[in-house]
Design a protein around this motif. Structure first.
Motif, PDB file in Angstrom:
ATOM      1  N   ALA A 190       0.845  -1.190   0.000  1.00 55.13           N
ATOM      2  CA  ALA A 190       0.000   0.000   0.000  1.00 55.13           C
ATOM      3  C   ALA A 190       0.885   1.247   0.000  1.00 55.13           C
ATOM      4  O   ALA A 190       1.877   1.300   0.729  1.00 55.13           O
ATOM      5  N   ILE A 237      -7.266   9.531  -6.558  1.00 52.13           N
ATOM      6  CA  ILE A 237      -7.343   9.640  -5.095  1.00 52.13           C
ATOM      7  C   ILE A 237      -6.193  10.475  -4.527  1.00 52.13           C
ATOM      8  O   ILE A 237      -5.896  10.423  -3.339  1.00 52.13           O
ATOM      9  N   THR A 267      -3.354  10.164   1.512  1.00 49.00           N
ATOM     10  CA  THR A 267      -4.661  10.016   0.852  1.00 49.00           C
ATOM     11  C   THR A 267      -4.965   8.576   0.438  1.00 49.00           C
ATOM     12  O   THR A 267      -6.002   8.326  -0.171  1.00 49.00           O
ATOM     13  N   TRP A 268      -4.048   7.650   0.762  1.00 47.20           N
ATOM     14  CA  TRP A 268      -4.301   6.260   0.363  1.00 47.20           C
ATOM     15  C   TRP A 268      -5.486   5.687   1.121  1.00 47.20           C
ATOM     16  O   TRP A 268      -5.593   5.797   2.354  1.00 47.20           O
ATOM     17  N   ASN A 269      -6.359   5.045   0.387  1.00 50.54           N
ATOM     18  CA  ASN A 269      -7.484   4.300   0.948  1.00 50.54           C
ATOM     19  C   ASN A 269      -7.799   3.188  -0.030  1.00 50.54           C
ATOM     20  O   ASN A 269      -8.115   3.452  -1.197  1.00 50.54           O
ATOM     21  N   LEU A 270      -7.692   1.942   0.420  1.00 44.91           N
ATOM     22  CA  LEU A 270      -7.837   0.812  -0.499  1.00 44.91           C
ATOM     23  C   LEU A 270      -9.193   0.829  -1.186  1.00 44.91           C
ATOM     24  O   LEU A 270      -9.275   0.634  -2.407  1.00 44.91           O
ATOM     25  N   GLN A 271     -10.261   1.031  -0.443  1.00 38.82           N
ATOM     26  CA  GLN A 271     -11.580   0.984  -1.071  1.00 38.82           C
ATOM     27  C   GLN A 271     -11.747   2.103  -2.091  1.00 38.82           C
ATOM     28  O   GLN A 271     -12.323   1.890  -3.167  1.00 38.82           O
ATOM     29  N   LEU A 272     -11.225   3.295  -1.793  1.00 34.59           N
ATOM     30  CA  LEU A 272     -11.317   4.379  -2.770  1.00 34.59           C
ATOM     31  C   LEU A 272     -10.538   4.038  -4.038  1.00 34.59           C
ATOM     32  O   LEU A 272     -10.976   4.347  -5.158  1.00 34.59           O
ATOM     33  N   ASN A 318     -10.751  -5.966  -2.347  1.00 33.63           N
ATOM     34  CA  ASN A 318     -10.785  -4.782  -1.484  1.00 33.63           C
ATOM     35  C   ASN A 318     -10.438  -5.119  -0.031  1.00 33.63           C
ATOM     36  O   ASN A 318     -11.018  -4.588   0.913  1.00 33.63           O
TER      37      ASN A 318
END
Length: 380
Positions: A301, A361, A306-311, A325
């Protein structure tokens, strides 16, 4: 929409088309399709007619893994289960919940199973009757040398159960040379490029006969399923996922047209395209090239606020690609499947889409442009 997950996979249009009609499971035409599918699965495993048999079960791979453990390991029996990752942990849980004792063998998260460690563990504990192995650990992306480990178990008088769910149809497997292997577990929806809903166990006939009454579950009793196959004109024992099996018949025809080695080469090209591509995006693959298998690539990751797996998954899906996800590793990595009915050109388009999704993202990275060296051969 292209599925970039290690199963279910993107399938050929001809496979999908076979799902578009209804089937009567005990109709004589479908009985013949059922037998042909089982015979074809046996051929893929290079099993020996009369010595091995392919048995079909409805459901996912975990159902078949549990069935194999229940059938071939007696209640209270002990099996050595190398801890290779998330799916080995599930195998251990299935064994424990079934009243068997899964003895873990530590394996580093980014290591292959050490044959010497397996031999030492089996030699030190004569109560271990079985070795249970995950061939392709999709939690990490590492493929383990199951044929070599099975030969070690055979030399020490132990039996072997193989979870080959994400390996079968791509990685090498020749049951005619592995007499210690009681069971190989697989599903329709991985490297065979079929649709989900059907699992199989390719098993030794003599072991099925010797272990009648072990399972403690009629639904998961492989010995009973085998006995049913001996009835003249036998079809499925219980209602099967008939459309899934009809689609698998088509997928197996396509498998034989392509050939296992060509399929593995295609998946390997997909993996290399992906591995180099995410590296050029500034991302870091979880494994070094020498350990990276051709089935799934895990990617660290990004270390970005601003990292967000779902986004990220949602942004990529808007561009036509689907990722898992959830995380399977510590530290967190997202995984990208390299298997299914597509090639390296489509994988490159997927990598480009990942770059776009990262920008969506708020993550931008300088491209490294550094190709990775993969030892030859990766897995033949």
């Amino acid at each position: 929409m292209l599925l970039l997950i290690p199963g279910p996979v993107t399938t050929d249009a001809r496979v999908k088309a076979a799902m578009a009609q209804d089937y009567a499971p005990w109709d004589n035409d479908f009985r013949e399709t059922y037998r042909q599918v089982c015979d074809s699965v046996l051929r893929v495993a290079q099993g020996v007619a009369g010595e091995h048999t392919a048995l079909a079960l409805p459901g996912c791979g975990h159902f078949a893994v549990e069935a194999a453990i229940r059938t071939f390991v007696p209640p209270g029996g002990r099996l050595l289960a190398p801890s290779t990752g998330a799916y080995a942990a599930r195998l251990q849980k299935l064994a424990g919940d079934a009243g068997r004792v899964a003895v873990p063998l530590f394996v580093g998260a980014t290591e292959r199973v050490d044959p010497q460690a397996v031999a030492a563990a089996l030699e030190q504990d004569p109560t271990l009757t079985h070795l249970a192995l995950v061939y392709s650990e999709t939690g990490s992306g590492i493929c383990h040398d199951v044929p070599e480990l099975a030969r070690i178990a055979h030399a020490l008088g132990r039996r072997v159960i193989v979870d080959a769910v994400s390996a079968f149809g791509a990685l090498p497997l020749d049951l005619s040379t592995l007499p210690a292997v009681d069971a190989v577990v697989l599903t329709a929806n991985k490297c065979l490029e079929g649709l989900p809903g059907a699992a199989f166990v390719v098993a030794r006939v003599d072991s099925l006969e010797a272990n009648r009454g072990n399972a403690g579950s009629w639904s998961l009793d492989l010995s009973d399923i085998y006995q049913h196959t001996l009835v003249p004109n036998a079809g499925p024992r219980f209602t099967p996922p008939a459309p899934t099996l009809a689609a698998l018949a088509v997928a197996l025809d396509l498998f034989w047209q392509e050939g296992r080695q060509a399929r593995l080469a295609r998946y390997t090209a997909n993996m290399r395209t992906l591995y180099d591509g995410v590296s050029e995006l500034g991302l870091t693959p979880y494994l070094p090239p020498a350990l990276q298998g051709p089935i799934v690539v895990n990617v660290h990751a990004p270390d970005a606020p601003t990292w967000n797996l779902q986004l990220f998954v949602d942004a990529l899906k808007r561009r036509g690609y689907v990722l898992s996800n959830f995380y399977n590793t510590e530290p967190p990595t997202f995984r990208v499947g390299c298997i299914g009915a597509f090639g390296a050109e489509q994988m490159q388009l997927a990598v480009d889409a990942m770059g776009g999704a990262l920008r969506d993202i708020g993550i931008t990275r300088e491209r490294t442009g550094a190709p990775r060296f993969f030892p030859q051969p990766l897995i033949a």
